[in-house]
Design a protein around this motif. Structure first.
Motif, PDB file in Angstrom:
ATOM      1  N   ARG B  26       1.024  -1.222   0.000  1.00 36.22           N
ATOM      2  CA  ARG B  26       0.033   0.086   0.017  1.00 36.22           C
ATOM      3  C   ARG B  26       0.909   1.179  -0.064  1.00 36.22           C
ATOM      4  O   ARG B  26       1.987   1.165   0.228  1.00 36.22           O
ATOM      5  N   TYR B  31       8.205   8.983   6.290  1.00 34.21           N
ATOM      6  CA  TYR B  31       8.418   8.694   7.834  1.00 34.21           C
ATOM      7  C   TYR B  31       7.728   7.138   8.161  1.00 34.21           C
ATOM      8  O   TYR B  31       8.323   6.240   8.689  1.00 34.21           O
ATOM      9  N   GLU B  32       6.445   6.820   7.223  1.00 38.08           N
ATOM     10  CA  GLU B  32       5.949   5.651   7.416  1.00 38.08           C
ATOM     11  C   GLU B  32       7.093   4.594   7.247  1.00 38.08           C
ATOM     12  O   GLU B  32       7.243   3.553   7.735  1.00 38.08           O
ATOM     13  N   ARG B  35       9.837   3.708   9.168  1.00 37.59           N
ATOM     14  CA  ARG B  35       9.547   2.867  10.460  1.00 37.59           C
ATOM     15  C   ARG B  35       9.262   1.355   9.792  1.00 37.59           C
ATOM     16  O   ARG B  35       9.354   0.490  10.809  1.00 37.59           O
ATOM     17  N   ASP B  74      -7.164   6.461   6.344  1.00 36.58           N
ATOM     18  CA  ASP B  74      -5.872   6.602   7.089  1.00 36.58           C
ATOM     19  C   ASP B  74      -6.330   7.846   8.020  1.00 36.58           C
ATOM     20  O   ASP B  74      -6.414   8.904   7.942  1.00 36.58           O
ATOM     21  N   ASP B  76      -5.412   8.770  10.813  1.00 35.49           N
ATOM     22  CA  ASP B  76      -4.553   9.248  11.858  1.00 35.49           C
ATOM     23  C   ASP B  76      -3.951  10.681  10.979  1.00 35.49           C
ATOM     24  O   ASP B  76      -3.489  11.531  11.675  1.00 35.49           O
ATOM     25  N   GLU B  78      -4.223  14.031   9.061  1.00 37.10           N
ATOM     26  CA  GLU B  78      -5.111  14.997   8.765  1.00 37.10           C
ATOM     27  C   GLU B  78      -5.283  15.269   7.192  1.00 37.10           C
ATOM     28  O   GLU B  78      -4.246  15.160   6.487  1.00 37.10           O
ATOM     29  N   ARG B  82       0.526  17.865   4.298  1.00 37.06           N
ATOM     30  CA  ARG B  82       1.642  17.991   2.979  1.00 37.06           C
ATOM     31  C   ARG B  82       2.475  16.779   2.979  1.00 37.06           C
ATOM     32  O   ARG B  82       3.216  16.692   2.153  1.00 37.06           O
ATOM     33  N   TRP B  83       2.234  15.676   3.714  1.00 33.93           N
ATOM     34  CA  TRP B  83       2.891  14.485   3.477  1.00 33.93           C
ATOM     35  C   TRP B  83       2.779  13.840   2.128  1.00 33.93           C
ATOM     36  O   TRP B  83       1.431  13.888   1.628  1.00 33.93           O
ATOM     37  N   ARG B  84       3.498  13.468   1.465  1.00 29.78           N
ATOM     38  CA  ARG B  84       3.650  13.151   0.064  1.00 29.78           C
ATOM     39  C   ARG B  84       3.681  11.529   0.087  1.00 29.78           C
ATOM     40  O   ARG B  84       4.753  11.119   1.084  1.00 29.78           O
ATOM     41  N   TYR B  86       3.675   7.415  -1.333  1.00 29.68           N
ATOM     42  CA  TYR B  86       4.160   6.983  -2.506  1.00 29.68           C
ATOM     43  C   TYR B  86       3.877   5.524  -2.647  1.00 29.68           C
ATOM     44  O   TYR B  86       3.623   4.909  -1.600  1.00 29.68           O
TER      45      TYR B  86
END
Lengths: 937, 118
Positions: B26, B31-32, B35, B74, B76, B78, B82-84, B86
């Motif tokens: 997915r 940052y995900e 982790r 998702d 969690d 918002e 602006r997280w991109r 991929y």
């Protein structure tokens, strides 16, 4: 999908709000190329913020780990990206047909390692130089200001480095210690040691593997060229070994030179050999006559800081008849010697201290007559390096801190200047940012420009301090004998370089840059001013407040020192200083009896008295304000009818020998009784004159004339004095013989004929004309009695007094100069900030004027702005000033550390200056014509 | 030049491999991904921010991954943030599969040698 893979983002995702990023992360960003930053800056920052919160990066150790990982990652990834870009450009130039941003840009790019970085740096430097060439005024002001600031700091740092930080030139210098024998309760700073005492301490301290002796005496040296007066250090054979000093010519004094029968040998100190003997290459083997015997030069020692005082020559015991005397070697109270020692390997200064304490208590018990309990004799052990630097430390550190403060203030001004320049280019910068140029690229340009300017400033600073090196050494030599070791070496250059780099980092990171979001806002002028303008103005204000606070601290320090000088100027030394000449005329004792010496001196005195222009003349053992010397120690006395209370120190007084006419020559008032007369000679009743402080202390308001005082210190027998009672015939006013900042002690004057004449060799002459005119005839008269008579230390009392406070005066002057410089820079800073603020608010002032605001209201508004800044600075500065004054307490005389007068005066001065600095901008604001202002928009 | 016509499968760097693996199921944001990799490898592979985002950029350029919308459900994150995010491309799937094959064959060859008596 909840769980650890989707962390709740407490720091918030990157979004529309611009948060000021901490400067550390900003620096991290710089590791990446600009084009990369433009795309990923926000993600990188957000990523780092989250990463920092992870468990493995908790605490300060985790913090270090975080920065370590982030920096290495940044360096490698950043380099990789740049290399790829270079690789790609080369590939494109070769017609490879790849476009940047698509296609195989493999992660395996190699070759041409640092090309991308270096190329970018060179490009930026060329660009920066071109930009500066268009603004030469800006560059000039910048480099000059920074150069002055860095120069002052480099100079002070080189002094601190040379005097305080550098290890001693002695071999194994850390093991060298200095022993001091003193009696604090009796006011005796340095009692020196006697030979039996040294033997006791030497035997009882295994922690010290070598103990060397050093006695200071002044000899007359005949036969080299003219008769010379030299300061000699009489040393044991192990002295040079203990001190770890070797010879640059010939040899040093060794154990073979010990003992009564050894030939008299001389080792010249390096400084004396170079300065006074013209670096005579044939010195070894030459002989001279000293103390009635022949002494041979055997070597020249290597350069080293002299301690405890300047030494011209080192001689062995056999050279000094005094040292071969039985009483010198066996009398426990015949204390003339300094002691240096070397700590044994495996032992420590502490173990030496405890051993010495054991020996002390033993000998105090065994010989109570030599150590009266009330005076509390003790022996301290201090590492020699600390001893050499202790006097200089507070002064040098204070001046270094002062120079640093001035640099900070100057940097604040320069930062404001940079800020203004950046703001003027705001339009251009905003467009670049919004077109994807990236703030990082702009910062990099700023960095290069700042580096170029700062390194230029560092170069100017180094030049300034190199030029003033001589002055610096002269200044430092008043505080420490290590001043000759101040040189320009690696650490000093490194310091200047570091200062430049830090300054440029400060200038680069400080200005807030337009962000990429506010595209629309930036491109309208008013939008530019409100977005970046507010941030910039806040920074400017903060800088000015910091400047004012720092100036306040410096002015307080200067003010305290100035008040100390004023206090010392008001101190009455107790004698006239005008029109009084002094000089040292030590008699050649070799081969003469006491009577011969005495009549020689009295003849000289008569001759001088009869000269035209001479009002009166006298001989004395101690020249006032000259710093005492051997006879300035305090000796035990017994005052008739006074029993010292048990547990209090034995009564002591300063010993002085004077001829009749002394008090008249110096203008010292005779309060009771009479002064000495020619009838007070060897056959008459033994008499003394005491000073007022002593009379009050022992006799209160009663008349002391006729009372009896005796010298009971064992040392007095060397001066031919008995321990009988002597009658007080006069009381004179107190004098500050030891310096204007010293206390008045008790003094007992003995008439010259009743003492052996060998130690009374200072002539004081009161003249009715200009001393310089009378001096030649005095010299002639003295030499007519003995052509070999050395005449030394010729000075007027006024000059001696000025000399005695010279170090303090220098300090005060230097600090005041720095403080005033800081004040001027701050005033310029305030004016500049307010001017900029006014300039950018022209429209507002125009509108207010059009709406009928009175000019005075506008004017006072601007001045009020300046005053508010000043008050904030004063509040902040007060805290710093309180800390500084506490640190400075040891340098002050007659002025309390927290002195309300100084604080209030400086506060008023600073406020006045702030208001003055605000004057012109305020006047300009008030005189803005509404029509013009509106039209200009 | 069409990225899908990439001829010879070359070994992927560990960073590329793990990033590709992480987005294979997915879409995820930077940052995900970091982790996920840490968890999967038990902390042995720590992706620094620079390596991660530089790698992502390269892989985008090579056509292995592409930027996508935030996956639905998702809660969690918002909306409008602006997280991109991929996700993997078909080409990326092919490259990943080829890499896994290559690793397996290397492993087989290695096991054959190491089991041989000395």
């Amino acid at each position: 999908m909840p769980g650890p893979l989707h962390p709740h983002l407490p720091g918030g995702p990157p979004d529309g709000h611009r948060r000021p990023e901490p400067w550390g992360l900003r620096l991290l960003l710089l590791l990446y190329p600009g084009w990369f930053r433009a795309e990923t800056e926000e993600q990188l920052l957000a990523h780092w913020r989250l990463q920092r919160r992870e468990a493995r990066y908790a605490g300060w150790l985790g913090g270090l780990r975080f920065w370590g990982h982030a920096i290495t990652d940044g360096v490698s990834a950043g380099m990789g990206l740049r290399l790829e870009a270079v690789q790609h450009r080369i590939g494109a130039r070769r017609g490879g047909g790849h476009e940047i941003g698509s296609g195989a840009r493999g992660p395996w790019a190699r070759g041409l390692r640092g090309e991308a970085v270096v190329e970018a740096f060179l490009r930026d430097t060329r660009h920066a130089l071109r930009g500066l060439a268009k603004n030469p005024g800006y560059a000039f002001v910048f480099v000059l200001t920074l150069g002055l600031g860095i120069g002052a700091n480099t100079a002070m740092f080189s002094a601190v480095n040379g005097v305080l930080l550098r290890p001693l030139p002695h071999q194994d210098g850390e093991r060298l210690v200095y022993l001091r024998h003193f009696a604090p309760a009796a006011g005796i700073e340095n009692a020196l040691f006697s030979v039996p005492e040294i033997e006791d301490y030497r035997d009882g301290t295994p922690s010290l593997d070598a103990v060397a002796e050093f006695s200071a005496l002044t000899f007359t040296m005949l036969g080299y060229d003219a008769p010379r007066r030299v300061r000699a250090g009489i040393v044991t054979g192990n002295y040079f070994g203990v001190m770890g000093l070797s010879a640059t010519l010939g040899r040093t004094i060794g154990p073979e030179d010990d003992g009564d029968g050894a030939p008299a040998v001389i080792v010249v100190s390096n400084a004396y050999w170079r300065n006074e003997l013209g670096s005579d290459p044939d010195i070894v083997g030459k002989t001279v006559a000293m103390n009635g015997r022949t002494a041979t030069f055997v070597g020249v020692s290597e350069p080293s800081p002299p301690y405890p005082e300047r030494t011209d020559i080192y001689v062995n015991m056999a050279t000094s008849p005094h040292h071969l005397d039985a009483s010198m070697n066996h009398d426990r109270v015949h204390r003339m010697t300094e002691v240096f020692a070397r700590v044994a390997s495996g032992a420590s200064v502490e173990s030496a201290r405890s051993e010495i304490a054991v020996v002390s208590s033993r000998i105090h018990e065994d010989y109570p007559e030599a150590y009266d309990a009330g005076s509390r004799f003790e022996v301290t052990v201090t590492p020699l390096k600390a001893q050499l630097t202790s006097r200089a430390r507070p002064t040098l550190l204070l001046l270094l801190a002062t120079a640093a403060f001035v640099l900070i203030i100057a940097c604040a001004n320069l930062a404001n200047l940079t800020l203004t320049r950046v703001l003027r280019r705001n339009h251009e910068l905003a467009i670049r940012v919004s077109l994807g140029g990236g703030r990082g690229a702009i910062r990099r340009e700023l960095l290069v420009e700042s580096l170029v300017l700062s390194l230029g400033g560092a170069a100017v600073g180094l030049l300034i301090s190199a030029v003033s090196l001589d002055l610096l050494v002269a200044f430092a030599s008043r505080f420490s004998s290590r001043a000759s070791e101040i040189v320009f070496d690696g650490p000093v250059f490194g310091f200047a370089f570091l200062a430049a780099v830090l300054a440029s980092a400060f200038f680069t990171l400080l200005p807030p840059l337009p962000s990429g979001d506010r595209f629309g806002g930036i491109l309208s002028r008013s939008g530019a001013r409100t977005t970046v303008g507010t941030g910039a103005r806040r920074v400017q204000r903060a800088l000015v407040v910091a400047q004012i606070a720092t100036s306040f601290v410096l002015l307080i320090g200067a003010g305290l020192l100035v008040r100390t000088m004023a206090h010392l100027n008001r101190v009455d030394p107790g004698f006239d200083t005008d029109q009084v000449l002094t000089m040292s005329i030590p008699a050649n004792a070799g081969g003469r009896t006491s009577d011969q010496v005495r009549s020689h001196y009295l003849a000289v005195l008569d001759g001088v008295r009869s000269l035209p222009g001479v009002e009166s003349a006298a001989l004395t053992s101690v020249v006032p304000l000259s710093g005492g010397g051997m006879l300035s120690t305090l000796w035990e006395i017994d005052v008739e009818g006074h029993e010292p209370a048990p547990g209090s120190p034995a009564p002591r007084a300063a010993f002085r020998v004077v001829t009749p006419g002394y008090f008249r020559s110096l203008g010292i008032e005779v309060i009771h009784g009479r002064e000495f007369q020619s009838t007070d000679d060897t056959d008459a009743q033994t008499v003394v004159v005491i000073n007022e402080a002593m009379a009050k202390a022992y006799f209160g308001d009663l008349n002391p004339i006729g009372r009896q005082v005796a010298w009971i210190d064992d040392t007095v027998k060397f001066l031919g004095l008995s321990k009988d009672f002597r009658t007080v015939v006069g009381v004179v006013a107190d004098t500050r013989d030891n310096g204007l900042d010293a206390d008045v002690g008790h003094a007992v004057y003995t008439p010259y004929p009743q003492v052996t004449p060998f130690f009374t060799d200072a002539l004081v002459v009161r003249v009715s004309r200009d001393p310089a005119q009378v001096l030649p005839s005095i010299r002639e008269e003295i030499l007519s009695h003995d052509p070999n008579q050395p005449i030394a230390n010729v000075a007027t009392i006024a000059a001696l007094g000025s000399e005695s406070v010279a170090p303090r005066r220098l300090n005060a002057t230097l600090l005041s100069a720095f403080a005033l410089l800081a004040l001027v820079i701050s005033a310029v800073g305030i004016g500049g900030v307010l001017a900029f603020s006014v300039g950018s608010r022209r429209r507002e002032f125009g509108v207010r004027g059009a709406l009928g605001a009175v000019r005075r209201q506008i004017w006072s508004g601007v001045v009020g702005e300046g005053a508010r800044l000043a008050l904030a600075g004063l509040a902040l500065g007060t805290v710093g000033a309180l800390a500084l004054s506490r640190f400075m307490a040891s340098l002050l005389v007659g002025v309390p550390a927290v002195d309300p007068v100084t604080f209030v005066a400086v506060g008023l001065l600073l406020s006045a200056v702030a208001v003055l600095a605000a004057w012109i901008p305020a006047w300009r604001a008030a005189s803005v014509s509404p029509v013009e202002a509106m039209a200009a928009e | 030049m069409d990225a899908s016509a990439n001829p010879t499968p070359r070994p992927l760097t560990p960073a590329t491999f793990h990033i590709l693996l992480s987005v294979s199921e997915r879409s995820a944001h930077g940052y995900e991904i970091k982790r996920m990799v840490e968890e999967r490898t038990g902390g042995a592979v720590l992706l620094g921010a620079g390596t991660l985002y530089a790698g992502i950029r390269r892989m985008e350029g090579d056509g292995l991954i592409r930027e996508t919308e935030a996956p639905e459900g998702d809660g969690d994150v918002e909306p409008g943030s602006r997280w991109r995010f991929y996700g993997i491309t078909p080409h990326g799937r092919r490259v990943l599969a080829a890499e896994i094959d290559r690793l397996e064959s290397d492993l087989r060859a290695a096991r054959a040698i190491v089991r041989r008596p000395a």
